[in-house]
Design an enzyme around this catalytic site. Structure first.
Site, short mmCIF file in Angstrom:
data_model
loop_
_atom_site.label_atom_id
_atom_site.label_comp_id
_atom_site.label_asym_id
_atom_site.label_seq_id
_atom_site.Cartn_x
_atom_site.Cartn_y
_atom_site.Cartn_z
N GLN A 243 -6.95 -11.48 8.41
CA GLN A 243 -7.81 -10.78 8.64
C GLN A 243 -8.12 -9.52 7.64
O GLN A 243 -9.11 -8.86 7.81
CB GLN A 243 -8.03 -10.13 10.10
CG GLN A 243 -6.58 -9.28 10.48
CD GLN A 243 -5.60 -9.87 11.18
OE1 GLN A 243 -5.40 -10.92 10.59
NE2 GLN A 243 -5.03 -9.25 12.01
N HIS B 233 -1.55 -19.86 3.74
CA HIS B 233 -2.44 -20.37 4.62
C HIS B 233 -3.80 -20.36 4.30
O HIS B 233 -4.27 -19.61 3.24
CB HIS B 233 -2.52 -19.33 5.89
CG HIS B 233 -3.36 -19.89 7.22
ND1 HIS B 233 -3.46 -21.27 7.31
CD2 HIS B 233 -4.19 -19.33 7.94
CE1 HIS B 233 -4.27 -21.27 8.48
NE2 HIS B 233 -4.57 -20.28 8.78
N SER C 89 17.17 -35.06 33.28
CA SER C 89 17.57 -35.84 34.60
C SER C 89 16.68 -37.18 34.64
O SER C 89 15.43 -36.93 34.31
CB SER C 89 17.81 -35.15 35.81
OG SER C 89 16.29 -34.74 36.23
N ARG D 55 0.84 -1.33 0.02
CA ARG D 55 0.00 0.04 -0.08
C ARG D 55 0.83 1.12 -0.08
O ARG D 55 2.03 1.14 0.45
CB ARG D 55 -0.92 0.04 1.10
CG ARG D 55 -0.10 -0.17 2.65
CD ARG D 55 -1.21 -0.06 3.77
NE ARG D 55 -0.56 -0.12 5.03
CZ ARG D 55 0.23 0.77 5.46
NH1 ARG D 55 0.42 2.12 5.19
NH2 ARG D 55 0.94 0.59 6.72
#
Length: 338
Positions: free
Chosen positions: A83, A107, A251, A47
């Site tokens: 979004q 995605h 451990s 932009r």
């Protein structure tokens, strides 16, 4: 059920196309720079007034407005945050999505939940590195790659998968292996993992442990180290060699406590709540909630973000991290990559 893992692709396919990367954040900068270094004709769409314009240009990338880039590119890669994708697509991109082009995602959210409906004649595929962008970039520069997922939602050309794999080769994914999946599976597993384990589950577990220790009168400094700081040491062991390597490395006392006490924390009730969260992802409940949140201006997110920042573990953490000179360089490296 097994998956297809690809280790070969035709690099010339993506090199014969113009690629417009919309966005220059964590993933956008890595995709654009890796493709550019692979000999692909790349432009970044940003932009007017974006603070990333100068940064992208300084790295040798062609910078355009979003609409201009969408018109210019044969492959248009939408890598702005979930979004914002619908608005950016509708305002700047949809009119330029002509037959023969490819619409690419990192995605699957907006395709899977129907927020973006690409026109016929356009290939729609996803290439998703399984790492933050700065890591995908750094590993690429080292001559290696991070594993990627690929999925095809619309195969108008009949060769969308081949192009997706070529694109994955261009960003370095083929070097590690590219797993073939679907938009549905990528989206739903990604959201569940973020909410139940990686972010939501982990953050609440950290806070609950901290609150338990400080509530019992232990110093917050000790609680911070035991419940937050040292988590990275454990996660690094798991990351390097899985749960077996982690249990081998700690451990015997810690290993025994892991096996005998861990199931008391994550019990059948916790597993049932995980199944509920997964169901909300699968049936679209979460997606509708997140979409409505953004349409309302994100007020709840801002309030929740502020509440999280005010938690005592964050206050003590800021002071303790000031003692750790090695962290400042790591944080600066990550910040400069986005």
């Amino acid at each position: 059920m097994g998956v297809n893992v690809h280790y070969q692709a035709n690099p010339d396919l993506v090199r014969s196309r113009r690629v417009a990367v919309i966005g220059y954040g964590s993933q956008g900068h890595a995709h654009a720079l890796n493709l550019h270094d692979s000999g692909v004709d790349v432009a970044v769409g940003l932009r007017e007034g974006s603070s990333s314009r100068a940064e992208a240009a300084a790295r040798g990338l062609r910078v355009m407005g979003i609409s201009e880039a969408a018109a210019w590119g044969d492959l248009v890669v939408l890598l702005v945050p979930d979004q914002h994708q619908k608005r950016v697509y509708e305002e700047h991109m949809v009119e330029h999505m002509k037959p023969g082009k490819s619409l690419v995602f990192g995605h699957g959210f907006n395709i899977h939940y129907g927020q973006i409906a690409p026109p016929e004649g356009v290939d729609v595929f996803m290439v998703a590195p399984k790492s933050p962008g700065h890591l995908a970039r750094r590993v690429f520069e080292e001559g290696k790659g991070v594993p990627c997922l690929v999925a095809v939602a619309q195969d108008a050309s009949g060769t969308a998968l081949d192009m997706a794999l070529s694109y994955a080769e261009g960003i370095g994914g083929i070097r590690a292996g590219v797993i073939e999946t679907t938009f549905k599976d990528e989206t739903e597993t990604d959201l569940f993992g973020e909410q139940a384990v990686l972010c939501g589950g982990a953050e609440e577990l950290i806070k609950a442990g901290f609150e338990t220790l400080t509530g019992a009168g232990y110093p917050p400094e000790l609680a911070y180290f035991e419940c937050l700081h040292e988590l990275k040491l454990i996660v690094d062991l798991i990351y390097d060699g899985g749960l077996e390597y982690m249990n081998y490395s700690i451990s015997d006392t810690a290993e025994y406590g892991n096996y005998t006490r861990g199931p008391r924390i994550i019990d059948d009730a916790a597993r049932e709540r995980m199944r509920e969260i997964l169901a909300e992802v699968q049936d679209g409940t979460f997606a509708r909630e997140w979409i409505a949140e953004n349409e309302a201006g994100g007020k709840q997110l801002l309030a929740l973000r502020g509440r999280s920042r005010e938690h005592p573990i964050e206050q003590i953490g800021k002071r303790l991290r000031g003692m750790m000179s090695w962290l400042r360089g790591e944080r600066n490296e990550a910040a400069n990559a986005v």
